[in-house]
Design a protein around this motif. Structure first.
Motif, short mmCIF file in Angstrom:
data_model
loop_
_atom_site.label_atom_id
_atom_site.label_comp_id
_atom_site.label_asym_id
_atom_site.label_seq_id
_atom_site.Cartn_x
_atom_site.Cartn_y
_atom_site.Cartn_z
N SER A 1 0.18 3.62 9.23
CA SER A 1 -0.13 2.20 9.15
C SER A 1 1.13 1.36 9.03
O SER A 1 1.19 0.23 9.53
CB SER A 1 -1.07 1.93 7.96
N LEU A 2 2.15 1.91 8.38
CA LEU A 2 3.42 1.20 8.27
C LEU A 2 4.07 1.04 9.65
O LEU A 2 4.49 -0.06 10.04
CB LEU A 2 4.35 1.97 7.33
N VAL A 3 4.12 2.12 10.41
CA VAL A 3 4.70 2.07 11.76
C VAL A 3 3.87 1.17 12.67
O VAL A 3 4.39 0.45 13.53
CB VAL A 3 4.78 3.49 12.34
N PHE A 4 2.55 1.17 12.47
CA PHE A 4 1.62 0.40 13.29
C PHE A 4 1.88 -1.10 13.20
O PHE A 4 1.48 -1.86 14.09
CB PHE A 4 0.20 0.73 12.82
N ALA B 52 0.83 -1.21 0.00
CA ALA B 52 0.00 0.00 0.00
C ALA B 52 0.86 1.25 0.00
O ALA B 52 0.54 2.25 -0.66
CB ALA B 52 -0.93 0.00 1.22
N VAL B 53 1.98 1.20 0.74
CA VAL B 53 2.90 2.33 0.74
C VAL B 53 3.45 2.56 -0.67
O VAL B 53 3.52 3.70 -1.15
CB VAL B 53 4.06 2.08 1.73
N ALA B 54 3.83 1.48 -1.34
CA ALA B 54 4.35 1.59 -2.70
C ALA B 54 3.29 2.16 -3.64
O ALA B 54 3.59 2.99 -4.51
CB ALA B 54 4.82 0.23 -3.20
N ASP B 55 2.03 1.71 -3.46
CA ASP B 55 0.95 2.24 -4.30
C ASP B 55 0.85 3.75 -4.19
O ASP B 55 0.80 4.48 -5.18
CB ASP B 55 -0.39 1.60 -3.89
#
Length: 461
Positions: A287-290, A35-38
């Motif tokens: 959300s990545l850190v989560f 999702a981060v890449a998107d």
């Protein structure tokens, strides 16, 4: 080993939980990295494409996370069977969970597509709404595969096999990045699809990860004694209903939190492309850190569940609070780093100066809620290790829909009908203040309930 809170015991338990959680962490980071890449790759295409992907992702993430939570029943079921030494029951439980996954995946696919009708009722650019709808229509084809993958994921982690999850997620992330690059920007003769290329890539990636997990479970020796496909079972509706009673409250719990964040994305759409993009970037990075406290939480479901399965509530309570402390310790570190490097984080996502500045502002709120967010996810997962899922659901609904969204709505939109509204809408910042308060309520109530539950389980012993 005695389960008193002495430094040697805490260190030993923390080491055991970390050995279980770190491969899950890398796997979770890789999964969220898609999702981060998107978002990051689309952000360098155009602001309009980023806005479309952001809105489509707000629907997709709500459905995806709800399905993930609903399928987590298999984690608790298998963990209890492992703790009780009932290895012969595990294959049948996994097969029934796969039947459940088929139904849940198809229903989720339908709901995701129906949810795009919301875009027609938002005050937003018609072209952006159309692109967001197309994004959801395409990416939803990966949902049945994702539901089945989460069954095998839960089965694997609950028998202490977490490295396969890590490796497969990394493979999925690499595939996703390469396909994104090819489809977003039209490389190697492929059409230049912009943000829609992310949807195609992610849907394909879901099926790739399911296939890889099936192969791994088939060939790895660690799964030999509990391999679920030596026999075939038709659906046993009584067992599927039992798993749904356990899993649906988890799904609703996940939905309560993610839908609050998703609703914020939809409500800020009226403030323009910059607000939408900055909000999504801040949510995406959060959300990545989560994923770090989430990984501790998944480990806690296994560790607490196995302790309860073997009839050791003292170890379950000890494990639960050590895991909560580990999550909270990480939150202190992540909050500090986000606050210090918020401008650098914003620049990594987008080259638009206005979006960068607004993103950096929102990341301050993300830093603030790290402590409560880490606490609430660790405590809720520990509670699920006891096979208790409804009280966390009620607490999350209260925290996010009773506190976070109403407060965010008042501060963000400043409705004229409410006498205490601010003089002018605070836009994204107002909604993030509401999220901070909602997460704090959830963390306090879940900590109280975990303490009460773990003490109650000690008394019969």
């Amino acid at each position: 080993m005695p389960h008193t809170f002495t430094l040697p015991n805490v260190r030993a338990e923390a080491a055991s939980l970390w050995r279980l959680a770190w491969p899950v962490l890398i796997g979770q980071l890789a999964t969220v990295g898609m999702a981060v890449a998107d978002v990051a790759m689309t952000g360098h295409a155009s602001a309009a494409e980023l806005a479309a992907v952001s809105l489509g992702a707000s629907i997709w993430s709500m459905v995806l996370v709800s399905v993930s939570g609903t399928m987590m029943a298999i984690n608790s079921v298998v963990a209890h069977e492992v703790g009780a030494g009932a290895y012969g029951k595990i294959p049948h439980s996994v097969r029934q969970s796969l039947w459940k996954a088929l139904g849940i995946g198809l229903i989720a696919m339908l709901l995701a597509n129906l949810a795009t009708l919301l875009f027609d009722h938002l005050n937003m650019d018609a072209a952006v709404a159309a692109r967001a709808s197309l994004f959801v229509h395409i990416i939803s084809f990966g949902m049945p595969a994702f539901a089945a993958y989460r069954t095998l994921y839960g089965y694997s982690t609950s028998i202490n096999q977490t490295k396969p999850v890590m490796v497969i997620a990394i493979i999925g992330l690499l595939f996703n990045i390469v396909m994104n690059w090819m489809l977003i920007f039209g490389k190697f003769g492929l059409p230049q699809m912009g943000g829609i290329g992310c949807a195609v890539s992610t849907a394909l990636c879901m099926w790739l990860m399911l296939g890889a997990m099936l192969v791994w479970v088939r060939i790895a020796p660690a799964y030999k004694n509990t391999y679920p496909f030596h026999e075939w079972d038709g659906p046993c509706w009584a067992e599927i209903k039992s798993m749904l009673r356990l899993g649906l409250p988890i799904g609703v719990t996940y939905f309560a939190e993610v839908s609050a964040f998703g609703a914020v994305s939809l409500l800020v759409a009226r403030f323009g492309v910059n607000e939408v993009s900055a909000n999504q970037i801040a949510l995406n990075f959060s959300s990545l850190v989560f994923m770090v406290p989430v990984s501790f939480g998944i480990g806690l479901i296994t560790r607490v569940g196995q302790a309860i399965g073997e009839g050791n509530p003292e170890r379950a309570r000890f494990t639960a609070w050590v895991g909560v402390a580990m999550s909270l310790g990480f939150a202190v570190l992540s909050a500090t780093l986000i606050a210090l490097f918020r401008h650098e984080i914003a620049r990594a996502y987008t080259s638009d100066a206005a979006v960068q500045e607004l993103t950096a502002h929102l990341l301050l709120f993300a830093a603030i809620f790290q402590l409560s967010d880490a606490t609430q996810v660790a405590t809720s997962c520990a509670i699920r290790g006891y096979k208790v899922t409804r009280p966390p659901m009620k607490i999350q609904l209260l925290a996010f829909w009773g506190f976070a969204l109403p407060i965010g709505y008042i501060l963000g939109l400043a409705p004229s009908w409410f006498p205490l509204s601010p003089a002018a809408p605070m836009a994204s910042a107002g909604f993030w203040i509401g999220l901070v308060l909602g997460l704090t309520v959830a963390a306090l109530l879940l900590s109280w309930y975990l303490n009460r539950l773990s003490l109650q389980r000690l008394r019969p012993a």
